[in-house]
Structure formats: structure tokens, C-alpha cells
Design a protein around this motif. Structure first.
Motif, PDB file in Angstrom:
ATOM      1  N   VAL A  94       0.833  -1.210   0.000  1.00 25.27           N
ATOM      2  CA  VAL A  94       0.000   0.000   0.000  1.00 25.27           C
ATOM      3  C   VAL A  94       0.862   1.252   0.000  1.00 25.27           C
ATOM      4  O   VAL A  94       0.657   2.167  -0.809  1.00 25.27           O
ATOM      5  CB  VAL A  94      -0.947   0.022   1.220  1.00 25.27           C
ATOM      6  CG1 VAL A  94      -1.659   1.369   1.309  1.00 25.27           C
ATOM      7  CG2 VAL A  94      -1.968  -1.089   1.134  1.00 25.27           C
ATOM      8  N   THR A  95       1.819   1.313   0.911  1.00 20.10           N
ATOM      9  CA  THR A  95       2.614   2.537   1.034  1.00 20.10           C
ATOM     10  C   THR A  95       3.488   2.762  -0.194  1.00 20.10           C
ATOM     11  O   THR A  95       3.702   3.910  -0.605  1.00 20.10           O
ATOM     12  CB  THR A  95       3.485   2.502   2.298  1.00 20.10           C
ATOM     13  OG1 THR A  95       4.301   1.326   2.291  1.00 20.10           O
ATOM     14  CG2 THR A  95       2.621   2.501   3.546  1.00 20.10           C
TER      15      THR A  95
ATOM     16  N   GLU B 231       1.129   4.094  -2.940  1.00 21.19           N
ATOM     17  CA  GLU B 231       0.752   5.488  -2.673  1.00 21.19           C
ATOM     18  C   GLU B 231       1.924   6.416  -2.918  1.00 21.19           C
ATOM     19  O   GLU B 231       1.757   7.530  -3.439  1.00 21.19           O
ATOM     20  CB  GLU B 231       0.252   5.625  -1.233  1.00 21.19           C
ATOM     21  CG  GLU B 231      -0.280   7.030  -0.925  1.00 21.19           C
ATOM     22  CD  GLU B 231      -0.955   7.116   0.433  1.00 21.19           C
ATOM     23  OE1 GLU B 231      -1.321   8.247   0.823  1.00 21.19           O
ATOM     24  OE2 GLU B 231      -1.114   6.070   1.101  1.00 21.19           O
ATOM     25  N   ARG B 232       3.107   5.971  -2.569  1.00 19.43           N
ATOM     26  CA  ARG B 232       4.295   6.813  -2.760  1.00 19.43           C
ATOM     27  C   ARG B 232       4.598   7.040  -4.238  1.00 19.43           C
ATOM     28  O   ARG B 232       5.077   8.106  -4.631  1.00 19.43           O
ATOM     29  CB  ARG B 232       5.493   6.141  -2.079  1.00 19.43           C
ATOM     30  CG  ARG B 232       6.814   6.863  -2.259  1.00 19.43           C
ATOM     31  CD  ARG B 232       7.869   6.280  -1.345  1.00 19.43           C
ATOM     32  NE  ARG B 232       9.177   6.884  -1.600  1.00 19.43           N
ATOM     33  CZ  ARG B 232      10.209   6.801  -0.777  1.00 19.43           C
ATOM     34  NH1 ARG B 232      10.086   6.147   0.369  1.00 19.43           N
ATOM     35  NH2 ARG B 232      11.366   7.363  -1.073  1.00 19.43           N
TER      36      ARG B 232
ATOM     37  N   GLY C 106       0.277   7.764  -5.945  1.00 22.78           N
ATOM     38  CA  GLY C 106      -0.765   8.472  -5.208  1.00 22.78           C
ATOM     39  C   GLY C 106      -2.054   7.682  -5.203  1.00 22.78           C
ATOM     40  O   GLY C 106      -2.050   6.488  -4.932  1.00 22.78           O
ATOM     41  N   PHE C 107      -3.156   8.343  -5.540  1.00 20.40           N
ATOM     42  CA  PHE C 107      -4.459   7.677  -5.510  1.00 20.40           C
ATOM     43  C   PHE C 107      -5.024   7.443  -6.909  1.00 20.40           C
ATOM     44  O   PHE C 107      -6.234   7.339  -7.092  1.00 20.40           O
ATOM     45  CB  PHE C 107      -5.434   8.492  -4.654  1.00 20.40           C
ATOM     46  CG  PHE C 107      -5.117   8.409  -3.183  1.00 20.40           C
ATOM     47  CD1 PHE C 107      -5.694   7.424  -2.392  1.00 20.40           C
ATOM     48  CD2 PHE C 107      -4.204   9.277  -2.601  1.00 20.40           C
ATOM     49  CE1 PHE C 107      -5.390   7.324  -1.045  1.00 20.40           C
ATOM     50  CE2 PHE C 107      -3.889   9.185  -1.252  1.00 20.40           C
ATOM     51  CZ  PHE C 107      -4.487   8.206  -0.474  1.00 20.40           C
ATOM     52  N   LYS C 108      -4.127   7.343  -7.910  1.00 16.29           N
ATOM     53  CA  LYS C 108      -4.578   6.964  -9.254  1.00 16.29           C
ATOM     54  C   LYS C 108      -5.123   5.538  -9.221  1.00 16.29           C
ATOM     55  O   LYS C 108      -4.768   4.734  -8.372  1.00 16.29           O
ATOM     56  CB  LYS C 108      -3.403   7.018 -10.243  1.00 16.29           C
ATOM     57  CG  LYS C 108      -2.824   8.382 -10.531  1.00 16.29           C
ATOM     58  CD  LYS C 108      -1.790   8.260 -11.649  1.00 16.29           C
ATOM     59  CE  LYS C 108      -1.142   9.597 -11.976  1.00 16.29           C
ATOM     60  NZ  LYS C 108      -0.125   9.968 -10.964  1.00 16.29           N
TER      61      LYS C 108
ATOM     62  N   VAL D   6      -4.757   2.348  -4.351  1.00 13.49           N
ATOM     63  CA  VAL D   6      -4.543   2.405  -2.908  1.00 13.49           C
ATOM     64  C   VAL D   6      -5.817   2.044  -2.151  1.00 13.49           C
ATOM     65  O   VAL D   6      -5.768   1.321  -1.145  1.00 13.49           O
ATOM     66  CB  VAL D   6      -4.043   3.805  -2.496  1.00 13.49           C
ATOM     67  CG1 VAL D   6      -4.103   3.988  -0.981  1.00 13.49           C
ATOM     68  CG2 VAL D   6      -2.613   4.015  -2.986  1.00 13.49           C
ATOM     69  N   SER D   7      -6.971   2.497  -2.611  1.00 12.63           N
ATOM     70  CA  SER D   7      -8.224   2.199  -1.896  1.00 12.63           C
ATOM     71  C   SER D   7      -8.495   0.692  -1.863  1.00 12.63           C
ATOM     72  O   SER D   7      -8.934   0.150  -0.846  1.00 12.63           O
ATOM     73  CB  SER D   7      -9.396   2.935  -2.544  1.00 12.63           C
ATOM     74  OG  SER D   7      -9.608   2.489  -3.879  1.00 12.63           O
TER      75      SER D   7
ATOM     76  N   LYS E 178      -5.934  -0.916   0.563  1.00 13.63           N
ATOM     77  CA  LYS E 178      -6.259  -0.652   1.969  1.00 13.63           C
ATOM     78  C   LYS E 178      -7.401  -1.549   2.432  1.00 13.63           C
ATOM     79  O   LYS E 178      -7.421  -1.970   3.594  1.00 13.63           O
ATOM     80  CB  LYS E 178      -6.611   0.827   2.164  1.00 13.63           C
ATOM     81  CG  LYS E 178      -5.389   1.742   2.160  1.00 13.63           C
ATOM     82  CD  LYS E 178      -5.746   3.180   2.491  1.00 13.63           C
ATOM     83  CE  LYS E 178      -4.487   4.032   2.616  1.00 13.63           C
ATOM     84  NZ  LYS E 178      -4.791   5.451   2.914  1.00 13.63           N
TER      85      LYS E 178
END
Length: 278
Positions: free
Chosen positions: A237-238, A241-242, A245-247, A256-257, A260
Motif C-alpha cells: 500500500v505505502t 501510494e508513494r 498516489g491515488f490513481k 490504494v483504496s 487498503k
């Protein structure tokens, strides 16, 4: 001036015409020839090798998990302990690999992301088989593999077998710690749901470890395995996101969603919940 060191003087094999060499045994030509970039981006090589080596580690994890399940099925728990401990360390290796991938910046990834098309780690059939074997079962996740009948069939077959945790629960029951019938005879294609009867059985083991040592050790081996597996998911996840991002992911997931949401999955729920009650 001394002559350069020659290993042949001490018996080292130096000629391999017609003999098997290190590269032959490991089939290194096939392995090292499997990295084909689809762009001229420097970091695409990192991305390919990261995922190829992860698949190799997952292949070993499946080898060990399948053998551990077989050992537990016939009541040989101690050989299974070694295998489960090894799988935990495999996921430690997989965790470390994220540190290398995180050296890739968003700008680096953008240079070749379009070349991936719809391909995504979400489609890894080995990862799916690991999840199924460990108990996170969802028949909907067969669909990304419908184009490969042999893989689809293997995953379907996994859904029809008891998971690793199912086998552990049968051992728990056979040792005199009653596991409810509806748990022992549930639909194997569906995930195990935390059950108070199972919690009571494992809690009895934890309250008297000296009298239930093998079951106690099995439980802790499972917790250790899930601990490392959870860390792998979190690092995934990290890292995502790094880098993006949230694409949305290349495979169409929420990125990411979605990842998570996977963090909330508990493979062996009672083994975690009982700690509060002790």
C-alpha cells in the motif's frame, strides 16, 4: 612475483564441455533472458525484476505451504512448523524488496506506465493461490484467470480443498477442543468467518500451553506467518501510494483504496482476537 591464483590446482572444475554447469542447473539463460522492456525507461528494468523475483519467492511459498498442509492433514505437525517458519521468512524477503522498488520516483514510473497496458499484480495467479490456500477465498477472483483454463482450473481446485486454517481447526478439534460442526463442514469455497466456538477452543489452548504444546506452537506459527503477510500488504500500500498516489491501478482496481481494503482481511481471526480475552 607469484603466479595468479588458479583454483584448478586445488581441484576446481574449470571445463564444462558436455557437463552440467551452474548456469545449466539453474537455467540462467532462460531466467536472465526474461527481462524485456517495452519502453526505453531506465527504471522499467527495476520494475520487471522486482515482480519476477516476487513471483519466484511466491512459487517457493506455495511449495512450502502446500507441503505444510499435507503434513498437518496427516498429523505430522513438527515438519509443518519448519515449513511455516520458512514461509514467514519468504515474506520477510518480499517485504525487503519493496525498499528497492521505492527508490523509483513517480516521474520514473510515469515514463513507462502506459507500456503496462492492463497488466497488474492484481492478476498474479500465484498470489491468488496463496490467498486461497491461506483462507481468503472469493470465487469472484477467478475471473481474471478465465483466459488461462489451466490456471483457472488450478484455482478452482484450490477452492475445493480445505485451507491451511481449516486443516489446523480439524487438528484442534481432533485433539479434544471442540470446534463447531458448522465450521468444520462449511462451504470450502467461502472464507472462514470468526466464530465464538473456535475462539473458545483456541483460548483453552492458550490458557494451558504446557498441556497443548503442539497446538500452541502451531497457533503461534500461523500468527507469525500472518504477521509477515500483513506487513507485506502494508508495504505494498505505502509503495503504491508513494509512487502513484491515488490513481487507479493499471488493472482497473482503485489502487490504494483497493489495497487498503485488503489490509482489513484477517486470515486466522480467532488467533488474534483471543489475545484480548486472555
Amino acid at each position: 612475483m607469484t603466479d595468479p591464483y588458479d583454483p584448478a590446482r586445488e581441484g576446481a572444475q574449470m571445463a564444462f564441455d558436455g557437463r552440467m554447469s551452474y548456469g545449466d542447473y539453474l537455467r540462467l539463460d532462460a531466467i536472465l533472458g526474461a527481462q524485456h522492456r517495452l519502453s526505453d525507461a531506465h527504471d522499467e528494468m527495476l520494475f520487471i525484476i522486482q515482480h519476477q523475483t516476487s513471483e519466484l519467492w511466491m512459487r517457493l511459498a506455495l511449495h512450502e505451504l502446500g507441503a505444510a498442509r499435507e503434513e498437518l492433514t496427516v498429523g505430522r505437525v513438527r515438519p509443518a512448523f519448519k515449513m511455516l517458519a520458512r514461509v514467514a521468512r519468504i515474506f520477510e524477503q518480499l517485504n525487503s524488496a519493496w525498499d528497492v522498488l521505492r527508490t523509483m520516483t513517480p516521474a520514473d514510473y510515469t515514463r513507462f506506465r502506459d507500456a503496462l497496458g492492463q497488466s497488474s499484480g492484481f492478476q498474479s495467479h500465484q498470489y491468488r493461490q496463496i490467498e486461497f490456500l491461506l483462507g481468503n477465498r472469493n470465487a469472484a477472483m477467478l475471473r481474471p484467470h478465465a483466459h488461462r483454463p489451466e490456471i483457472h482450473a488450478a484455482l478452482e481446485a484450490e477452492l475445493a480443498r480445505p485451507s491451511l486454517y481449516d486443516v489446523a481447526l480439524r487438528l484442534l478439534h481432533d485433539a479434544g477442543h471442540r470446534v463447531p460442526d458448522h465450521v468444520l463442514h462449511r462451504d470450502l469455497a467461502r472464507p472462514h468467518v470468526a466464530d465464538p466456538g473456535v475462539m473458545a477452543a483456541w483460548t483453552a489452548v492458550y490458557r494451558a500451553p504446557e498441556a497443548n504444546w503442539e497446538l500452541y506452537e502451531l497457533a503461534e506459527k500461523l500468527v507469525d506467518l500472518e504477521d509477515y503477510f500483513r506487513r507485506w500488504r502494508f508495504n505494498h500500500v505505502t509503495t503504491v501510494e508513494r509512487v502513484i498516489g491515488f490513481k487507479r491501478g493499471t488493472g482497473g482496481t482503485g489502487g490504494v483504496s483497493y489495497l487498503k481494503r485488503m489490509l482489513e482481511v484477517e486470515l486466522f481471526p480467532e488467533l488474534w482476537h483471543l489475545r484480548t480475552a486472555l
